[in-house]
Design a protein around this motif. Structure first.
Motif, mmCIF file in Angstrom:
data_model
loop_
_atom_site.group_PDB
_atom_site.id
_atom_site.type_symbol
_atom_site.label_atom_id
_atom_site.label_comp_id
_atom_site.label_asym_id
_atom_site.label_seq_id
_atom_site.Cartn_x
_atom_site.Cartn_y
_atom_site.Cartn_z
ATOM 1 N N ALA A 128 0.806 -1.206 0.202
ATOM 2 C CA ALA A 128 0.054 0.050 -0.026
ATOM 3 C C ALA A 128 0.815 1.125 -0.048
ATOM 4 N N GLU A 129 1.966 1.076 0.927
ATOM 5 C CA GLU A 129 2.581 2.403 0.830
ATOM 6 C C GLU A 129 3.490 2.757 -0.408
ATOM 7 N N GLY A 130 3.962 1.771 -1.003
ATOM 8 C CA GLY A 130 4.730 1.978 -2.164
ATOM 9 C C GLY A 130 3.851 2.343 -3.411
ATOM 10 N N THR A 131 2.552 1.672 -3.287
ATOM 11 C CA THR A 131 1.676 2.095 -4.479
ATOM 12 C C THR A 131 1.276 3.599 -4.384
ATOM 13 N N LEU A 132 1.053 4.003 -3.193
ATOM 14 C CA LEU A 132 0.452 5.310 -2.982
ATOM 15 C C LEU A 132 1.664 6.343 -3.145
ATOM 16 N N ARG A 133 2.813 5.830 -2.598
ATOM 17 C CA ARG A 133 3.823 6.952 -2.910
ATOM 18 C C ARG A 133 4.280 6.970 -4.016
ATOM 19 N N ASP A 134 4.153 6.142 -5.127
ATOM 20 C CA ASP A 134 4.445 6.335 -6.321
ATOM 21 C C ASP A 134 3.708 7.235 -6.955
ATOM 22 N N ALA A 135 2.388 7.445 -6.774
ATOM 23 C CA ALA A 135 1.301 8.410 -7.172
ATOM 24 C C ALA A 135 1.923 9.706 -6.592
ATOM 25 N N LEU B 11 4.392 -6.025 -8.749
ATOM 26 C CA LEU B 11 4.764 -4.871 -9.181
ATOM 27 C C LEU B 11 3.942 -4.326 -10.694
ATOM 28 N N ILE B 12 3.527 -5.347 -11.013
ATOM 29 C CA ILE B 12 2.469 -5.166 -12.164
ATOM 30 C C ILE B 12 1.054 -4.631 -11.360
ATOM 31 N N LEU B 13 0.357 -5.382 -10.247
ATOM 32 C CA LEU B 13 -0.671 -4.580 -9.736
ATOM 33 C C LEU B 13 -0.560 -3.425 -9.123
ATOM 34 N N ALA B 14 0.561 -3.104 -8.540
ATOM 35 C CA ALA B 14 1.086 -1.850 -7.764
ATOM 36 C C ALA B 14 1.038 -0.854 -8.829
ATOM 37 N N ALA B 15 1.585 -1.102 -10.144
ATOM 38 C CA ALA B 15 1.550 0.184 -11.194
ATOM 39 C C ALA B 15 0.238 0.268 -11.433
ATOM 40 N N LEU B 16 -0.851 -0.627 -11.653
ATOM 41 C CA LEU B 16 -2.101 -0.511 -11.993
ATOM 42 C C LEU B 16 -2.834 0.542 -11.094
ATOM 43 N N ALA B 17 -2.538 -0.056 -9.737
ATOM 44 C CA ALA B 17 -3.515 0.919 -8.850
ATOM 45 C C ALA B 17 -2.972 2.184 -8.479
ATOM 46 N N ALA B 18 -1.802 2.315 -8.777
ATOM 47 C CA ALA B 18 -1.011 3.407 -8.886
ATOM 48 C C ALA B 18 -1.411 4.638 -9.738
#
Length: 248
Positions: free
Chosen positions: A49-56, A215-222
Motif C-alpha cells: 500500500a505504501e509503495g503504491t500510494l507513494r508512487d502516485a 509490481l504489475i498490480l501496484a503500477a495499475l492501482a498507482a
C-alpha cells in the motif's frame, strides 16, 4: 542489499532530499522516485500500500516541480495490462480488482452522460472497463499462445456491470470522502476508491504473490491514485495515510 533494501534506499533518497537542496536538484533526483516506490510495493513485505500510494504521490510532486521549470509533467497514461498474459496471484485478488475497475467504469460512464462531473469522460470509463476485462482474462487464464485474449464464454466473471451509485448521482461535483474525511471532486473520489479497493485486495490476500506480479498490480492501482490527484484528490500524507485512511 536485498531487493527491498535497495528499493527503500533509492525511494528515500529520491523522495527526501537534504534540507536546503535547490528545487531543480530535487526535481532531477525525484525523477527516480515513482519507480523506486513501485519496487518497494513489489519487493518489501507489508509495504504494498505504501509503495503504491507513494508512487502516485511523488508523481504529483514532480508535476508541481515540472510546471515550475517548464518541463513535462508525468503523463496520466491509461491504466492497462497490455502484454500481461499471466499473474501468479490468488484468483480472488484478480476478481476483486476487476470488480473495482468495472464499478469505477460504470460510475464514470453514468456521470459522463449527465455532463456535470469534471473529469468524468467516456475515455476514462473505457479505460477502466478494458482493465477489468483483462483482469478477468488473467484470472481465467484465457490467453492464446500469441498473448491475445481468448473468449471468456463459460468462465467465471465477477463483474456485475451495473452498480448502485445513488450517492454519486446526488453529489455529481463534490462528495464526502470517507477515507480522507474531506470533501473531494467526485471523479477523483471514484478513482481513489478504485485504487484503494485494488490495494485492499492485494494486502488482504492470505496467499503469497510473486514480486513480478506485485509490481504489475501496484503500477495499475498507482495509475488510478495519480489520476485521482490530477482530478483534485488531496495528495497529502494525512489524506493518504491518516488514521481514517488506513482503516478503510
Amino acid at each position: 542489499m536485498s531487493p527491498c533494501e535497495k528499493a527503500m534506499t533509492l525511494a528515500d533518497y529520491a523522495t527526501h532530499p537534504a534540507e536546503g537542496t535547490p528545487l531543480l536538484e530535487q526535481y532531477a533526483t525525484g525523477l527516480a522516485a515513482p519507480l523506486a516506490w513501485i519496487d518497494v510495493a513489489g519487493y518489501c513485505s507489508g509495504r504494498f500500500a505504501e509503495g503504491t500510494l507513494r508512487d502516485a504521490q511523488t508523481k504529483q510532486w514532480l508535476t508541481f516541480l515540472a510546471d515550475k521549470f517548464g518541463q513535462s509533467a508525468p503523463e496520466v497514461t491509461p491504466a492497462r495490462l497490455d502484454g500481461v498474459t499471466s499473474a501468479n496471484v490468488d484468483r480472488s485478488v484478480l476478481d476483486a480488482m476487476a470488480v473495482a475497475e468495472d464499478r469505477a467504469g460504470f460510475a464514470i460512464e453514468v456521470l459522463a452522460a449527465r455532463g456535470q462531473t469534471a473529469g468524468a469522460t467516456l475515455a476514462l470509463s473505457d479505460m477502466h472497463k478494458t482493465a477489468g476485462q483483462r483482469l478477468v482474462s488473467l484470472a481465467n487464464g484465457n490467453f492464446d499462445d500469441s498473448g491475445a485474449q481468448s473468449s471468456s464464454s463459460g468462465q467465471s466473471d465477477p463483474r456485475q456491470k451495473v452498480y448502485a451509485i445513488d450517492q454519486l448521482l446526488a453529489n455529481p461535483t463534490t462528495i464526502a470522502d470517507k477515507a480522507s474525511g474531506q470533501t473531494v471532486p467526485t471523479a477523483a473520489a471514484i478513482e481513489m476508491d478504485c485504487a484503494r479497493a485494488q490495494i485492499k485486495a492485494v494486502t488482504e490476500s492470505k496467499s503469497s504473490t510473486e514480486s513480478d506480479t506485485l509490481l504489475i498490480l501496484a503500477a495499475l492501482a498507482a495509475k488510478h491514485a495519480y489520476t485521482a490527484f490530477q482530478l483534485g484528490y488531496p495528495a497529502t500524507d494525512a489524506a493518504l495515510f491518516g488514521p481514517v485512511s488506513l482503516s478503510v
